[in-house]
Design an enzyme around this catalytic site. Structure first.
Site, mmCIF file in Angstrom:
data_model
loop_
_atom_site.group_PDB
_atom_site.id
_atom_site.type_symbol
_atom_site.label_atom_id
_atom_site.label_comp_id
_atom_site.label_asym_id
_atom_site.label_seq_id
_atom_site.Cartn_x
_atom_site.Cartn_y
_atom_site.Cartn_z
ATOM 1 N N TYR A 1 10.012 91.615 -0.475
ATOM 2 C CA TYR A 1 10.681 91.333 -1.738
ATOM 3 C C TYR A 1 10.047 92.149 -2.866
ATOM 4 C CZ TYR A 1 12.040 88.591 -5.849
ATOM 5 O OH TYR A 1 12.506 88.193 -7.076
ATOM 6 N N GLN B 1 19.898 80.343 -8.371
ATOM 7 C CA GLN B 1 19.133 79.627 -9.397
ATOM 8 C C GLN B 1 19.397 80.200 -10.798
ATOM 9 O OE1 GLN B 1 14.876 80.137 -9.345
ATOM 10 N NE2 GLN B 1 14.484 78.200 -10.391
ATOM 11 N N ASP C 1 30.199 85.396 -5.594
ATOM 12 C CA ASP C 1 29.118 85.171 -4.633
ATOM 13 C C ASP C 1 29.697 85.364 -3.234
ATOM 14 O OD1 ASP C 1 26.215 83.482 -5.291
ATOM 15 O OD2 ASP C 1 26.761 83.841 -3.201
ATOM 16 N N ILE C 2 28.832 85.349 -2.203
ATOM 17 C CA ILE C 2 29.370 85.459 -0.839
ATOM 18 C C ILE C 2 29.911 84.116 -0.345
ATOM 19 C CG2 ILE C 2 28.191 87.489 0.116
ATOM 20 C CD1 ILE C 2 26.061 85.565 1.215
ATOM 21 N N ARG C 3 29.573 83.029 -1.065
ATOM 22 C CA ARG C 3 30.066 81.709 -0.663
ATOM 23 C C ARG C 3 30.794 81.019 -1.797
ATOM 24 N NH1 ARG C 3 24.984 81.582 0.990
ATOM 25 N NH2 ARG C 3 24.787 82.411 3.085
ATOM 26 N N ASN D 1 30.824 90.421 -1.363
ATOM 27 C CA ASN D 1 29.585 90.780 -0.691
ATOM 28 C C ASN D 1 29.125 92.112 -1.288
ATOM 29 O OD1 ASN D 1 27.571 91.638 0.988
ATOM 30 N ND2 ASN D 1 28.731 91.389 2.889
ATOM 31 N N LYS E 1 11.814 95.189 -5.002
ATOM 32 C CA LYS E 1 11.993 95.117 -6.457
ATOM 33 C C LYS E 1 11.366 96.347 -7.141
ATOM 34 C CE LYS E 1 14.395 91.382 -7.204
ATOM 35 N NZ LYS E 1 15.768 91.506 -7.748
HETATM 36 N N1 SER Z 1 10.294 83.468 -7.993
HETATM 37 C C1 SER Z 1 10.318 84.569 -7.097
HETATM 38 C C2 SER Z 1 9.731 84.240 -5.789
HETATM 39 O O1 SER Z 1 8.911 83.362 -5.746
HETATM 40 C C3 SER Z 1 9.572 85.711 -7.680
HETATM 41 O O2 SER Z 1 10.441 86.538 -8.339
HETATM 42 O O3 SER Z 1 10.056 84.857 -4.829
#
Ligand code: SER
Length: 314
Positions: free
Chosen positions: A143, A13, A35-37, A53, A147
């Site tokens: 996630y 994105q 990218d990987i693809r 990768n 981070k």
């Molecule tokens: N937009 C991201 C998510 O929703 C947050 O960094 O995972």
């Protein structure tokens, strides 16, 4: 100085839009997408592309050796919703991908590195409103804590090895050129596509779930402005808070209705992404970004909605 820039994770994105903007700024051949693809995206194919990768350090090493980049943007990551389905993979990619890049950046004496963090670094005990740069952070999504740990590594490489690594805690990002990739804030992009195609949308987040969001144009400009800022002005080497626009699905839907009066929103009874959203801030304080590198946001809810609909209609 001629810049040579590698964007790792270019097909996602943010990557799709960033490659376009970096190529407009530095020249198509100066910006290597990777990218990987493979991809069919014309913007990505408008200059050099490499299959890479980021977990394969040898592979990364070859690419760094080949292009001798002056700047690297690492965007390859697994986002919050997909991360909960594949926790170990998300940790591996988000953490070891970053450490590989930081190591090679030191080895190759790369002038500047960009790595994105997120509002997901905050957790249920962080202040919910106007969340400050420094506060309690107890993220409970894989996630989110990948981070947060990544931010610690960035600050560490800057302090220990003098690496000029820069970062932004992006709010949820909304743009018309690229699709979101498996996050909790994806509803705010999907809603526009569904509103135009079907006149209705079922939100997986509840009507009153406020989250900080940002229009892609602002997010890309913030990234480029942060990367252009003088190094000695930057007091944050973990990652900068950016405020964005805070709104709920109900507020976004009301704004869309001003353009598409027949649009209807409904709400899913239960979705695992709700718990993630509930643990994130409602709004964010961005004082440090304003003070250190003069950040000023352009789009609000009304102008973003109008611009999204206008461009998607085309
Ligand atoms: N937009 C991201 C998510 O929703 C947050 O960094 O995972």
């Amino acid at each position: 100085m001629t810049e040579t820039i590698i964007v790792l994770g270019s097909n996602g994105q943010i990557g799709t839009e960033l490659v376009m903007n970096l190529r407009a700024k530095y020249g198509n051949n100066q910006v290597v997408a990777s990218d990987i693809r493979q991809t069919d995206n014309a913007a990505i194919k408008s200059g050099p592309f490499e299959l890479v990768n980021v977990l394969d350090k040898e592979n990364l090493h070859q690419i760094f050796e080949k292009y001798k980049p002056t700047q690297v943007y690492l965007l390859a990551a697994i986002l919050s919703a997909v991360g909960e389905q594949k926790p170990k993979l998300a940790w591996d990619l988000n953490m070891n991908g970053l450490i590989n890049v930081l190591d090679l950046a030191v080895e190759f004496k790369i002038a500047k590195v960009f790595w994105p963090s997120s509002i997901a670094v905050f957790g249920p005990h962080s202040p919910m409103e106007n969340t400050p740069q420094f506060c309690i952070m107890d993220p409970n999504s894989v996630y989110g804590f990948s981070k947060l740990a990544g931010e610690r590594w960035c600050e560490y490489y800057h302090a220990k090895y003098g690496l000029d690594v820069r970062s932004i805690r992006y709010p949820g990002l909304i743009g018309w050129r690229s699709e979101p990739g498996g996050g909790t804030t994806d509803y705010a992009v999907n809603i526009f596509h569904e509103a135009l195609e079907h006149g209705k949308y079922e939100s997986f987040l509840s009507a009153d779930t406020a989250l900080p969001m940002m229009y892609m144009e602002d997010a890309i400009r913030a990234t480029l402005e942060l990367m252009d800022a003088p190094a000695d002005k930057l007091t944050i080497r973990s990652s900068y808070n950016l405020g964005g626009i805070s709104f709920t699905p109900a507020q976004l839907s009301a704004e869309i209705k001003k353009h598409l009066p027949d649009f209807e929103i409904s709400y899913a009874a239960h979705d695992p992404r709700q718990a993630i959203a509930d643990s994130w801030p409602n709004s964010i304080d961005e004082t440090y970004a304003q003070k250190d590198w003069g950040w000023k946001q352009k789009f609000d809810l009304a102008s973003m909605t109008a611009d999204m609909l206008e461009n998607l209609k085309k």
